[in-house]
Write a protein that holds these residues in place. Structure first.
Motif, PDB file in Angstrom:
ATOM      1  N   ALA A  17       0.821  -1.209   0.000  1.00  0.00           N
ATOM      2  CA  ALA A  17       0.000   0.000   0.000  1.00  0.00           C
ATOM      3  C   ALA A  17       0.853   1.256   0.000  1.00  0.00           C
ATOM      4  O   ALA A  17       0.382   2.343   0.317  1.00  0.00           O
ATOM      5  CB  ALA A  17      -0.959  -0.011   1.180  1.00  0.00           C
ATOM      6  N   GLY A  18       2.137   1.100  -0.301  1.00  0.00           N
ATOM      7  CA  GLY A  18       3.088   2.178  -0.518  1.00  0.00           C
ATOM      8  C   GLY A  18       2.840   3.488   0.182  1.00  0.00           C
ATOM      9  O   GLY A  18       3.106   3.658   1.375  1.00  0.00           O
ATOM     10  N   GLU A  19       2.341   4.456  -0.590  1.00  0.00           N
ATOM     11  CA  GLU A  19       2.187   5.816  -0.087  1.00  0.00           C
ATOM     12  C   GLU A  19       1.304   5.895   1.152  1.00  0.00           C
ATOM     13  O   GLU A  19       1.569   6.684   2.051  1.00  0.00           O
ATOM     14  CB  GLU A  19       1.602   6.704  -1.198  1.00  0.00           C
ATOM     15  CG  GLU A  19       2.523   6.868  -2.395  1.00  0.00           C
ATOM     16  CD  GLU A  19       2.258   5.863  -3.490  1.00  0.00           C
ATOM     17  OE1 GLU A  19       2.559   6.173  -4.652  1.00  0.00           O
ATOM     18  OE2 GLU A  19       1.770   4.764  -3.191  1.00  0.00           O
ATOM     19  N   ALA A  20       0.250   5.092   1.191  1.00  0.00           N
ATOM     20  CA  ALA A  20      -0.645   5.120   2.353  1.00  0.00           C
ATOM     21  C   ALA A  20       0.102   4.719   3.628  1.00  0.00           C
ATOM     22  O   ALA A  20      -0.113   5.291   4.705  1.00  0.00           O
ATOM     23  CB  ALA A  20      -1.835   4.195   2.125  1.00  0.00           C
ATOM     24  N   VAL A  21       0.997   3.740   3.508  1.00  0.00           N
ATOM     25  CA  VAL A  21       1.796   3.298   4.659  1.00  0.00           C
ATOM     26  C   VAL A  21       2.732   4.416   5.101  1.00  0.00           C
ATOM     27  O   VAL A  21       2.900   4.665   6.304  1.00  0.00           O
ATOM     28  CB  VAL A  21       2.598   2.034   4.306  1.00  0.00           C
ATOM     29  CG1 VAL A  21       3.517   1.631   5.458  1.00  0.00           C
ATOM     30  CG2 VAL A  21       1.656   0.882   3.969  1.00  0.00           C
ATOM     31  N   TYR A  22       3.354   5.116   4.132  1.00  0.00           N
ATOM     32  CA  TYR A  22       4.270   6.199   4.471  1.00  0.00           C
ATOM     33  C   TYR A  22       3.530   7.306   5.228  1.00  0.00           C
ATOM     34  O   TYR A  22       4.031   7.855   6.224  1.00  0.00           O
ATOM     35  CB  TYR A  22       4.903   6.804   3.212  1.00  0.00           C
ATOM     36  CG  TYR A  22       5.463   5.796   2.230  1.00  0.00           C
ATOM     37  CD1 TYR A  22       5.910   4.542   2.632  1.00  0.00           C
ATOM     38  CD2 TYR A  22       5.553   6.113   0.862  1.00  0.00           C
ATOM     39  CE1 TYR A  22       6.419   3.634   1.721  1.00  0.00           C
ATOM     40  CE2 TYR A  22       6.075   5.220  -0.049  1.00  0.00           C
ATOM     41  CZ  TYR A  22       6.487   3.973   0.381  1.00  0.00           C
ATOM     42  OH  TYR A  22       6.983   3.081  -0.529  1.00  0.00           O
ATOM     43  N   ILE A  23       2.340   7.641   4.739  1.00  0.00           N
ATOM     44  CA  ILE A  23       1.545   8.693   5.376  1.00  0.00           C
ATOM     45  C   ILE A  23       1.129   8.281   6.785  1.00  0.00           C
ATOM     46  O   ILE A  23       1.169   9.088   7.729  1.00  0.00           O
ATOM     47  CB  ILE A  23       0.295   9.006   4.523  1.00  0.00           C
ATOM     48  CG1 ILE A  23       0.692   9.511   3.136  1.00  0.00           C
ATOM     49  CG2 ILE A  23      -0.601  10.010   5.236  1.00  0.00           C
ATOM     50  CD1 ILE A  23       1.544  10.748   3.120  1.00  0.00           C
ATOM     51  N   VAL A  42      -5.359   9.004   1.138  1.00  0.00           N
ATOM     52  CA  VAL A  42      -4.238   8.832   0.213  1.00  0.00           C
ATOM     53  C   VAL A  42      -4.340   7.498  -0.519  1.00  0.00           C
ATOM     54  O   VAL A  42      -4.116   7.414  -1.732  1.00  0.00           O
ATOM     55  CB  VAL A  42      -2.889   8.939   0.961  1.00  0.00           C
ATOM     56  CG1 VAL A  42      -1.734   8.488   0.069  1.00  0.00           C
ATOM     57  CG2 VAL A  42      -2.668  10.370   1.428  1.00  0.00           C
ATOM     58  N   GLY A  43      -4.697   6.436   0.217  1.00  0.00           N
ATOM     59  CA  GLY A  43      -4.850   5.136  -0.431  1.00  0.00           C
ATOM     60  C   GLY A  43      -5.888   5.162  -1.528  1.00  0.00           C
ATOM     61  O   GLY A  43      -5.678   4.634  -2.633  1.00  0.00           O
ATOM     62  N   ILE A  55      -0.710  15.967  -5.693  1.00  0.00           N
ATOM     63  CA  ILE A  55      -1.134  15.978  -4.286  1.00  0.00           C
ATOM     64  C   ILE A  55      -0.453  14.846  -3.529  1.00  0.00           C
ATOM     65  O   ILE A  55       0.096  15.035  -2.427  1.00  0.00           O
ATOM     66  CB  ILE A  55      -2.668  15.836  -4.179  1.00  0.00           C
ATOM     67  CG1 ILE A  55      -3.366  17.074  -4.746  1.00  0.00           C
ATOM     68  CG2 ILE A  55      -3.084  15.616  -2.721  1.00  0.00           C
ATOM     69  CD1 ILE A  55      -4.877  16.942  -4.840  1.00  0.00           C
ATOM     70  N   ILE A  56      -0.465  13.651  -4.127  1.00  0.00           N
ATOM     71  CA  ILE A  56       0.157  12.489  -3.482  1.00  0.00           C
ATOM     72  C   ILE A  56       1.655  12.710  -3.306  1.00  0.00           C
ATOM     73  O   ILE A  56       2.217  12.438  -2.238  1.00  0.00           O
ATOM     74  CB  ILE A  56      -0.105  11.211  -4.307  1.00  0.00           C
ATOM     75  CG1 ILE A  56      -1.602  10.879  -4.286  1.00  0.00           C
ATOM     76  CG2 ILE A  56       0.710  10.036  -3.766  1.00  0.00           C
ATOM     77  CD1 ILE A  56      -1.999   9.776  -5.245  1.00  0.00           C
ATOM     78  N   PHE A  57       2.322  13.211  -4.339  1.00  0.00           N
ATOM     79  CA  PHE A  57       3.769  13.444  -4.262  1.00  0.00           C
ATOM     80  C   PHE A  57       4.099  14.455  -3.167  1.00  0.00           C
ATOM     81  O   PHE A  57       5.083  14.300  -2.437  1.00  0.00           O
ATOM     82  CB  PHE A  57       4.303  13.936  -5.604  1.00  0.00           C
ATOM     83  CG  PHE A  57       4.497  12.849  -6.625  1.00  0.00           C
ATOM     84  CD1 PHE A  57       4.112  11.542  -6.376  1.00  0.00           C
ATOM     85  CD2 PHE A  57       5.070  13.138  -7.850  1.00  0.00           C
ATOM     86  CE1 PHE A  57       4.293  10.540  -7.308  1.00  0.00           C
ATOM     87  CE2 PHE A  57       5.264  12.146  -8.796  1.00  0.00           C
ATOM     88  CZ  PHE A  57       4.873  10.846  -8.532  1.00  0.00           C
TER      89      PHE A  57
END
Length: 410
Positions: A74-80, A93-94, A357-359
């Motif tokens: 879940a990449g970005e969602a995990v980072y957030i 984000v996910g 937005i995600i970046f």
């Protein structure tokens, strides 16, 4: 009944991962967008690509560090989640990531139809349904098989660009005498055009971030992921700038700006046969982009469901194919709905807006982790990329600046 598990198989090596990333970037970008960027930036179109590449490069460095810290699908969602600790923001984000994959794939499906109609007469609706169904079945088949097909098409995509450079590359001899025209804005209007072009060009760099969402299927991810991201951004940037320069020199600006098949039009002046070959390759390139976006979105769907309590069927993995079958089918249906009911230009702009937005959030996440002395967040986990730091706050500011610029010019 097909047996299921919750664990993905690690079957992706570094070459496959690099080709996966390149396939997304090249399929989504240069075959379609160079003319549209030229319409915004004029002769300064190469500068627009460079500016977009700079933002993508800084953000890629942030991704390279974060994927080592948190190697989850879940990449970005995990980072957030680890950075901000807000479940609502994590889930938002996910959903945005999944939406980006769906909308981007729908955009490419529309683009595929446009190119296909140049080659053969076909009913647009039937063609869209057929290509999405076929690619969904390929994605269900298996990750290694899907990426091997994507890798093969990516090699063909690169060959298409090399054909363009081989037949038209001699125009680059004009470069020394026109450097200032191509890289130095001399007015506010020109600078604004460069930024508008960069916003469109940014869509062409979508792809490297998709790589982190297959990390649970990558062999030796701590070593493989950062290196693969580095090579994908480097190769795509080099090809984009070269092709943009050749396009500017090969076609009158008015013709380039209005062309729906700029690479084929460039080649048509040199070789009709080569132009036809590149037209066919363009269709394959776009199909490849759809497949890779479908895979990415399904993996995020799988990862979000598994880690944040989503429907059980979405994070079930088939024992026979070792893929998240129901998540993949769900994404395939969503792509088809968007492709059938929304126009290409709207989809492309929406995709660029969401990804910026995600970046911005991802870069801010790394910056916050570094300031909070989170475990290893400040260590140089990507030293083999030349010892560079990611400068996440600068990347975040640039992403936000691009969003503000775009909103102010609507």
């Amino acid at each position: 009944m097909i047996g299921t598990t919750n664990v993905l198989a690690r079957r992706i090596n570094q070459p496959l991962l690099i080709l996966y990333g390149l396939g997304t970037i090249l399929g989504a970008g240069i075959y379609v967008l160079v003319g549209k960027v030229a319409a915004e930036a004029g002769l300064l179109a190469p500068l627009s690509f460079i500016f977009a590449a700079f933002i993508a490069w800084l953000t890629a460095l942030s991704y390279s560090k974060l994927v080592v810290l948190f190697p989850k699908s879940a990449g970005e969602a995990v980072y957030i989640e680890h950075s901000f600790g807000k479940k609502w923001l994590t889930l938002t984000v996910g959903i945005l990531i999944i939406l980006t994959g769906v909308v981007s794939a729908a955009t490419l499906t529309n683009g595929f139809i446009g190119y296909l109609l140049l080659l053969i007469p076909v009913n647009e609706t039937i063609a869209m349904i057929s290509i999405v169904v076929v690619l969904t079945m390929v994605a269900v088949w298996g990750i290694a098989e899907s990426l091997m097909l994507a890798a093969l098409i990516t090699v063909i995509e690169v060959m298409g660009l090399l054909i363009v450079l081989a037949f038209c590359g001699d125009v680059l001899l004009q470069l020394p005498e026109k450097l200032e025209q191509l890289f130095v804005p001399t007015s506010v209007a020109q600078f604004t055009g460069v930024l508008s072009g960069a916003f469109l060009a940014f869509y062409a760099f979508i792809g490297f971030e998709d790589m982190v969402n297959v990390v649970e299927e990558v062999k030796q991810p701590q070593r493989t992921m950062p290196r693969a991201i580095f090579w994908v951004v480097l190769v795509s940037t080099s090809l984009y700038v070269l092709i943009a320069l050749v396009a500017i020199f090969s076609l009158p600006l008015e013709d380039l700006s209005h062309s729906n098949s700029p690479l084929a039009d460039m080649l048509a002046q040199r070789s009709f046969g080569a132009a036809k070959v590149v037209s066919v390759i363009s269709v394959f390139a776009i199909v490849n982009g759809v497949l890779i976006q479908l895979i990415m979105a399904s993996r995020v769907c799988y990862g979000m469901s598994k880690q944040y309590g989503g429907p059980v069927f979405l994070h079930r993995v088939s024992l026979s194919t070792q893929t998240p079958v129901f998540a993949t089918l769900t994404i395939g249906v969503a792509i088809l709905i968007f492709a059938l009911f929304f126009p290409l230009v709207v989809l492309a702009k929406f995709t660029s807006f969401i990804i910026l937005i995600i970046f911005a959030l991802v870069n801010l996440a790394l910056w916050k982790l570094q300031r909070g002395n989170y475990q290893d967040a400040s260590k140089e986990s990507i030293t083999y990329i030349g010892g560079l730091k990611s400068y996440p706050i600068l990347a975040a500011i640039l992403c936000i600046g691009m969003l503000v610029f775009q909103i102010s010019h609507y």
